[in-house]
Design a protein around this motif. Structure first.
Motif, PDB file in Angstrom:
ATOM      1  N   GLY A  55      56.700  60.609  51.509  1.00  0.00           N
ATOM      2  CA  GLY A  55      55.977  60.361  50.269  1.00  0.00           C
ATOM      3  C   GLY A  55      55.278  61.607  49.764  1.00  0.00           C
ATOM      4  N   GLN A  87      46.194  59.639  50.005  1.00  0.00           N
ATOM      5  CA  GLN A  87      47.332  58.860  50.504  1.00  0.00           C
ATOM      6  C   GLN A  87      47.421  58.939  52.024  1.00  0.00           C
ATOM      7  OE1 GLN A  87      51.217  60.645  50.216  1.00  0.00           O
ATOM      8  NE2 GLN A  87      52.129  58.741  49.444  1.00  0.00           N
ATOM      9  N   GLY A 123      56.790  57.933  45.498  1.00  0.00           N
ATOM     10  CA  GLY A 123      56.267  58.694  46.615  1.00  0.00           C
ATOM     11  C   GLY A 123      54.978  58.114  47.171  1.00  0.00           C
ATOM     12  N   LEU A 153      55.920  54.809  49.035  1.00  0.00           N
ATOM     13  CA  LEU A 153      56.669  55.109  50.250  1.00  0.00           C
ATOM     14  C   LEU A 153      55.736  55.650  51.334  1.00  0.00           C
ATOM     15  CD1 LEU A 153      59.352  55.412  51.772  1.00  0.00           C
ATOM     16  CD2 LEU A 153      59.592  57.680  50.719  1.00  0.00           C
ATOM     17  N   GLY A 154      54.872  56.573  50.928  1.00  0.00           N
ATOM     18  CA  GLY A 154      53.944  57.140  51.888  1.00  0.00           C
ATOM     19  C   GLY A 154      52.966  56.126  52.442  1.00  0.00           C
TER      20      GLY A 154
END
Length: 249
Positions: free
Chosen positions: A65, A119, A20, A23-24
């Motif tokens: 994410g 993030q 996650g 991906l984020g």
């Protein structure tokens, strides 16, 4: 704070959480590069309704994410601890260490919010800088308040995923539904064609916090969007907390 630190270590120690995180962080900048040619043509043809949305629009894919992080924060607790004890789950150990369930849920939510906020901030900076590099002055830099709102949206989506997983107690089903609705076909958006009230569903209304050119039948101001999104998060967290206290571990 000790409980929050423990939940941070636990979350960052999960392999799925790193999926996650990566991906984020990477999906939105990658989308800027992949769509650069099409975006230039759209700007030149005047197809884009609001060019100030362009850098921020790409952040939508990265929110997957945040969803993954919200889901695994809960689903990891319901995973069997090992083959020697197939009926045992991590949650039993967690509740032994932190028996007060309200404190546990608050610590998990705080740890998740911190990770998703960091993030989202890093992704927003990288995505907007890359958009500026690719398109120059054709795409104006968004106002700082819109960037902050985008990061807040990420955090709220993570908390929504967290609450829904607590309610369902099944990470696979929750994550599948969230990913399909966000990346494959938006059922919320389809519902706006039936009733304008669907524009107030969380994934649609939340985007109004930082985007201006969303094609829905009602106009929602950023402040209204923030209030509605906060109400969704608070309501689902309240339901999740109530059920978590009522159910057996």
């Amino acid at each position: 704070m000790s409980a929050v630190r423990a939940e941070l270590r636990k979350l960052l120690g999960l392999p799925t959480a790193w999926v996650g995180l990566l991906l984020g962080l990477l999906a939105a900048p990658a989308l800027v590069i992949l769509n650069a040619g099409a975006t230039r043509r759209a700007i030149a043809d005047g197809i884009v309704s609001d060019v100030s949305d362009l850098g921020l629009q790409n952040l939508g894919i990265g929110v997957l994410g945040a969803m993954i992080l919200g889901v695994v924060t809960v689903s990891s607790e319901y995973t069997a601890t090992g083959e020697d004890s197939p009926g045992a789950r991590q949650l039993t150990t967690t509740l032994t260490a932190v028996p007060r369930r309200t404190r546990l849920l608050a610590a998990k939510a705080a740890a998740l919010s911190l990770v998703v906020a960091v993030q989202g901030t890093l992704t927003a900076i990288a995505t907007l800088a890359l958009t500026r590099q690719m398109h120059g002055t054709a795409v104006p830099s968004p106002e700082p308040v819109r960037v902050v709102a985008a990061v807040l949206y990420w955090t709220m989506i993570g908390l929504l995923a967290y609450a829904i997983t607590l309610i369902a107690r099944n990470g696979i089903i929750t994550l599948t539904l969230l990913i399909v609705n966000s990346a494959v076909v938006s059922f919320s958006y389809l519902l706006t064609k039936v009733t304008p009230l669907a524009a107030y569903l969380p994934d649609i209304v939340g985007a109004h916090m930082f985007l201006r050119g969303i094609d829905v039948p009602v106009r929602i101001t950023p402040v209204t969007a923030g209030v509605v999104m906060t109400a969704w998060v608070a309501g689902l967290l309240a339901v999740a907390g109530y059920l978590f206290h009522r159910r057996d571990a």
